[in-house]
Scaffold this motif. Structure first.
Motif, PDB file in Angstrom:
ATOM      1  N   THR A 120       0.823  -1.351  -0.007  1.00 17.48           N
ATOM      2  CA  THR A 120       0.090   0.001   0.098  1.00 17.48           C
ATOM      3  C   THR A 120       0.882   1.244   0.062  1.00 17.48           C
ATOM      4  N   VAL A 121       1.888   1.114   0.775  1.00 17.58           N
ATOM      5  CA  VAL A 121       2.733   2.465   0.724  1.00 17.58           C
ATOM      6  C   VAL A 121       3.269   2.957  -0.430  1.00 17.58           C
ATOM      7  N   ASP A 122       3.927   1.879  -1.137  1.00 19.59           N
ATOM      8  CA  ASP A 122       4.202   2.221  -2.711  1.00 19.59           C
ATOM      9  C   ASP A 122       3.116   2.790  -3.554  1.00 19.59           C
ATOM     10  N   LYS A 123       1.972   2.338  -3.376  1.00 18.28           N
ATOM     11  CA  LYS A 123       0.786   2.573  -4.210  1.00 18.28           C
ATOM     12  C   LYS A 123       0.555   4.046  -3.772  1.00 18.28           C
ATOM     13  N   MET A 124       0.528   4.474  -2.376  1.00 15.80           N
ATOM     14  CA  MET A 124       0.283   5.643  -2.043  1.00 15.80           C
ATOM     15  C   MET A 124       1.271   6.852  -2.760  1.00 15.80           C
ATOM     16  N   GLU A 125       2.466   6.376  -2.645  1.00 21.54           N
ATOM     17  CA  GLU A 125       3.478   7.223  -3.089  1.00 21.54           C
ATOM     18  C   GLU A 125       3.370   7.515  -4.468  1.00 21.54           C
ATOM     19  N   SER A 126       2.719   6.747  -5.241  1.00 25.57           N
ATOM     20  CA  SER A 126       2.607   7.177  -6.583  1.00 25.57           C
ATOM     21  C   SER A 126       1.730   8.319  -6.950  1.00 25.57           C
ATOM     22  N   VAL A 127       1.144   8.662  -5.843  1.00 25.96           N
ATOM     23  CA  VAL A 127       0.430  10.046  -5.815  1.00 25.96           C
ATOM     24  C   VAL A 127       1.314  11.028  -5.494  1.00 25.96           C
ATOM     25  N   GLY A 129       3.642  13.966  -4.240  1.00 20.25           N
ATOM     26  CA  GLY A 129       3.601  14.912  -3.205  1.00 20.25           C
ATOM     27  C   GLY A 129       3.124  13.892  -1.972  1.00 20.25           C
ATOM     28  N   THR A 130       2.518  12.733  -1.788  1.00 16.76           N
ATOM     29  CA  THR A 130       2.253  12.179  -0.646  1.00 16.76           C
ATOM     30  C   THR A 130       3.358  11.819   0.383  1.00 16.76           C
ATOM     31  N   ARG A 131       2.946  11.886   1.576  1.00 14.89           N
ATOM     32  CA  ARG A 131       3.912  11.699   2.703  1.00 14.89           C
ATOM     33  C   ARG A 131       3.227  10.452   3.241  1.00 14.89           C
ATOM     34  N   THR A 132       4.045   9.272   3.472  1.00 14.04           N
ATOM     35  CA  THR A 132       3.737   8.186   4.011  1.00 14.04           C
ATOM     36  C   THR A 132       4.505   7.993   5.647  1.00 14.04           C
ATOM     37  N   MET A 311      -7.868  12.333   2.943  1.00 14.51           N
ATOM     38  CA  MET A 311      -6.697  11.688   3.452  1.00 14.51           C
ATOM     39  C   MET A 311      -5.354  11.968   2.503  1.00 14.51           C
ATOM     40  N   PHE A 312      -5.486  11.969   1.213  1.00 10.56           N
ATOM     41  CA  PHE A 312      -4.206  12.200   0.393  1.00 10.56           C
ATOM     42  C   PHE A 312      -3.887  13.663   0.634  1.00 10.56           C
ATOM     43  N   ALA A 313      -5.141  14.446   0.654  1.00  7.43           N
ATOM     44  CA  ALA A 313      -4.698  15.991   0.685  1.00  7.43           C
ATOM     45  C   ALA A 313      -4.018  16.200   2.054  1.00  7.43           C
ATOM     46  N   ALA A 314      -4.453  15.656   3.136  1.00  6.74           N
ATOM     47  CA  ALA A 314      -4.112  15.858   4.191  1.00  6.74           C
ATOM     48  C   ALA A 314      -2.445  15.286   4.499  1.00  6.74           C
ATOM     49  N   GLN A 315      -2.261  14.437   3.739  1.00  7.22           N
ATOM     50  CA  GLN A 315      -0.587  13.947   3.660  1.00  7.22           C
ATOM     51  C   GLN A 315       0.031  14.182   2.295  1.00  7.22           C
ATOM     52  N   GLY A 316      -0.493  15.602   1.917  1.00  9.81           N
ATOM     53  CA  GLY A 316       0.474  16.295   0.842  1.00  9.81           C
ATOM     54  C   GLY A 316       0.191  15.914  -0.424  1.00  9.81           C
ATOM     55  N   GLY A 317      -0.595  14.889  -0.723  1.00  8.20           N
ATOM     56  CA  GLY A 317      -0.958  14.448  -2.063  1.00  8.20           C
ATOM     57  C   GLY A 317      -1.641  15.455  -2.912  1.00  8.20           C
ATOM     58  N   ASP A 318      -1.281  15.336  -4.391  1.00  7.12           N
ATOM     59  CA  ASP A 318      -1.762  15.899  -5.348  1.00  7.12           C
ATOM     60  C   ASP A 318      -3.303  15.210  -5.570  1.00  7.12           C
ATOM     61  N   VAL A 319      -4.337  15.715  -5.223  1.00  6.95           N
ATOM     62  CA  VAL A 319      -5.716  15.075  -5.254  1.00  6.95           C
ATOM     63  C   VAL A 319      -6.049  14.992  -6.556  1.00  6.95           C
ATOM     64  N   SER A 320      -5.540  16.214  -7.443  1.00  6.77           N
ATOM     65  CA  SER A 320      -6.124  16.331  -9.018  1.00  6.77           C
ATOM     66  C   SER A 320      -5.884  15.206  -9.893  1.00  6.77           C
ATOM     67  N   VAL A 321      -4.789  14.267  -9.552  1.00  4.45           N
ATOM     68  CA  VAL A 321      -4.727  13.078 -10.012  1.00  4.45           C
ATOM     69  C   VAL A 321      -5.753  11.971  -9.883  1.00  4.45           C
ATOM     70  N   LEU A 322      -6.275  12.115  -8.742  1.00  5.81           N
ATOM     71  CA  LEU A 322      -7.641  11.270  -8.495  1.00  5.81           C
ATOM     72  C   LEU A 322      -8.638  11.476  -9.192  1.00  5.81           C
ATOM     73  N   ASP A 323      -8.888  12.831  -9.269  1.00  8.42           N
ATOM     74  CA  ASP A 323     -10.012  13.188 -10.201  1.00  8.42           C
ATOM     75  C   ASP A 323      -9.755  12.917 -11.660  1.00  8.42           C
ATOM     76  N   ASP A 324      -8.601  13.069 -12.036  1.00  8.47           N
ATOM     77  CA  ASP A 324      -8.387  12.856 -13.593  1.00  8.47           C
ATOM     78  C   ASP A 324      -7.105  11.974 -13.628  1.00  8.47           C
TER      79      ASP A 324
END
Ligand code: URA
Length: 440
Positions: A120-127, A129-132, A311-324
């Protein structure tokens, strides 16, 4: 006490006392007991087994070999989940926001990819900016604020397991129920949640290849939980074929989002819904049928997808990639793999498909390898599908064209075609609780 006598006792099939187990773990972690004696004991355990009581005591001692995370600063019931690992297994990214959207706290530590299985941690880091890796206070604050945080394993969690696991890996002592159960559960107990749902994978892509073996492992882990005052249940789920269609880090995030938007593949959706409902059940949110309804509503209303984005936003992730998803970094090369024969795709060797995706760069061959987040495989046909010669079977993605040949050879070697349609196993085969085993 002498290690020699402890080894001899287990070699002769006797039960080790709590004091003897404590002596072994303390001595091995501190370096006083050498690898050769520990190896001999592990092999004796492998051959002779352990009682439930011995396994529970060993787990408790291993859990206490490092930090025991105290989650009491987070209000309410905290539920954890653990998968024994599979290919295309992105369930954590789907289930945890669903459960959090239903009001149960998720304060979860997850792992990285291991061998042919992803993490999971590797997958999350593909977004981007995400900090794990969050410090304790930030982790607690985030869970109290939005109900969810998933981070990498931090601190000194069950160091005894880390050292013993490395030794088991090179002494042919991995595949042993009390050793696997104590290894997994020592980390789960140390991670501090009140309830733990285990997803024990079974089949050719899993650690445990048979249903009976998986049930045995689940029973051992449920018993350890009960012995240590935690509520634990397990679902036995199919890993004879990859879960969903996407294998690889950003590819799996994209597919998880599809499930949360209510349009994911049927197999992944069903397994995730059943796992999430069982987590809510453990947390006391209602009957299983009520929990299932809550899960479906959390997805249909969009609340679960919103929770993932929070969750992604709180951990610094660029959530625009989730929408698009088109905004995810793309692999430089892709290759279409087409069928060279007609027939029913009767079975797939899931471990080999996982290894093909590792060869493309989606996983690590050596511990220090870096991951290519965009690499992986999108399956177009799975076991049970009819295939005509020339049909598209899969699309490969990689940063380096040179990786395609060996991955293709591995992938094609994983496929079995026959003239008859296969009967596929159930997606969820059994449920194991303190009350017993329910087979479906
Ligand atoms: N995963 C673990 O953490 N430990 C094992 O022994 C097997 C799988």
């Amino acid at each position: 006490m002498r290690m020699f006598d402890v080894i001899a006792k287990k070699r002769d099939g006797e039960t080790l006392s709590k004091e003897e187990l404590q002596f072994v773990i303390d001595g091995y972690v501190s370096g006083q007991i050498p690898d050769y004696q520990m190896s001999a004991l592990l092999m004796a355990i492998y051959l002779r087994g352990m009682t439930d009581q011995e396994t529970a005591q060993l787990t408790d001692i291993m859990a206490h070999s490092g930090d025991m995370v105290d989650l009491s600063a987070i209000h309410g019931i905290k539920v954890d989940k653990h998968s024994t690992g599979g290919v295309g297994d992105k369930t954590t990214l789907v289930i945890t926001p669903i459960v959090a959207a239903c009001g149960v706290k998720i304060a979860k530590m997850s792992g990285r990819g291991l061998g042919h299985t992803g993490g999971t941690v590797d997958k999350m880091e593909s977004v981007p900016g995400t900090r794990t890796s969050l410090d304790r206070q930030e982790f607690f604050d985030q869970v109290n604020r939005i109900g969810i945080s998933v981070i990498g394993q931090s601190g000194n969690l069950a160091p005894a397991d880390k050292k013993i696991y490395a030794l088991r890996d090179v002494t042919a002592t991995i595949g042993c129920v009390p050793l696997i159960a104590s290894s997994i559960m020592s980390k789960k107990l140390a991670a501090g949640s009140d309830c733990i749902l285990l997803d024990v994978k079974t089949g050719n892509g899993a650690f445990m290849k048979t249903l009976d073996g998986s049930i045995q492992l689940a029973q051992a882990m449920v018993a350890i939980g009960a012995h240590n005052g935690r509520k634990v249940a397990a679902l036995i789920t199919d890993m004879d074929t990859p879960l969903g269609y996407n294998i690889g880090n950003s590819l799996e995030v994209i597919e998880s989002v599809e499930v949360l938007k209510g349009r994911g593949p049927a197999d992944l959706t069903e397994v995730c819904y059943q796992l999430a409902a069982n987590m809510l059940l453990l947390a006391g949110k209602g009957t299983l049928a009520e929990c299932r309804k809550m899960v479906e509503e959390a997805v249909a209303s969009g609340a679960a997808y919103e929770k993932l984005k929070q969750m992604f936003a709180a951990q610094g992730g660029d959530v625009s990639v989730l929408d698009d998803p088109d905004k995810f970094a793309k692999a430089k090369y892709s290759r279409e793999i087409r069928a060279d024969q007609s027939g029913w795709l009767y079975a797939t060797n899931t471990e080999m498909i996982g290894n093909a995706s590792v060869l493309l760069g989606a996983g690590r061959i050596k511990k220090e390898d870096t991951i290519d987040f965009a690499a992986g495989i999108v399956l177009h046909k799975k076991a049970g599908d009819r295939v005509e010669k020339g049909d598209l079977l899969a699309t490969f993605y990689a940063e380096d064209e040179g990786k395609f040949a060996s991955a293709e050879e591995m992938y094609r070697g994983a496929l079995t075609f026959r003239d008859e349609k296969p009967v596929l196993p159930e997606l969820v085969m059994a449920r194991v609780t303190e009350e017993g085993v329910e087979r479906f």
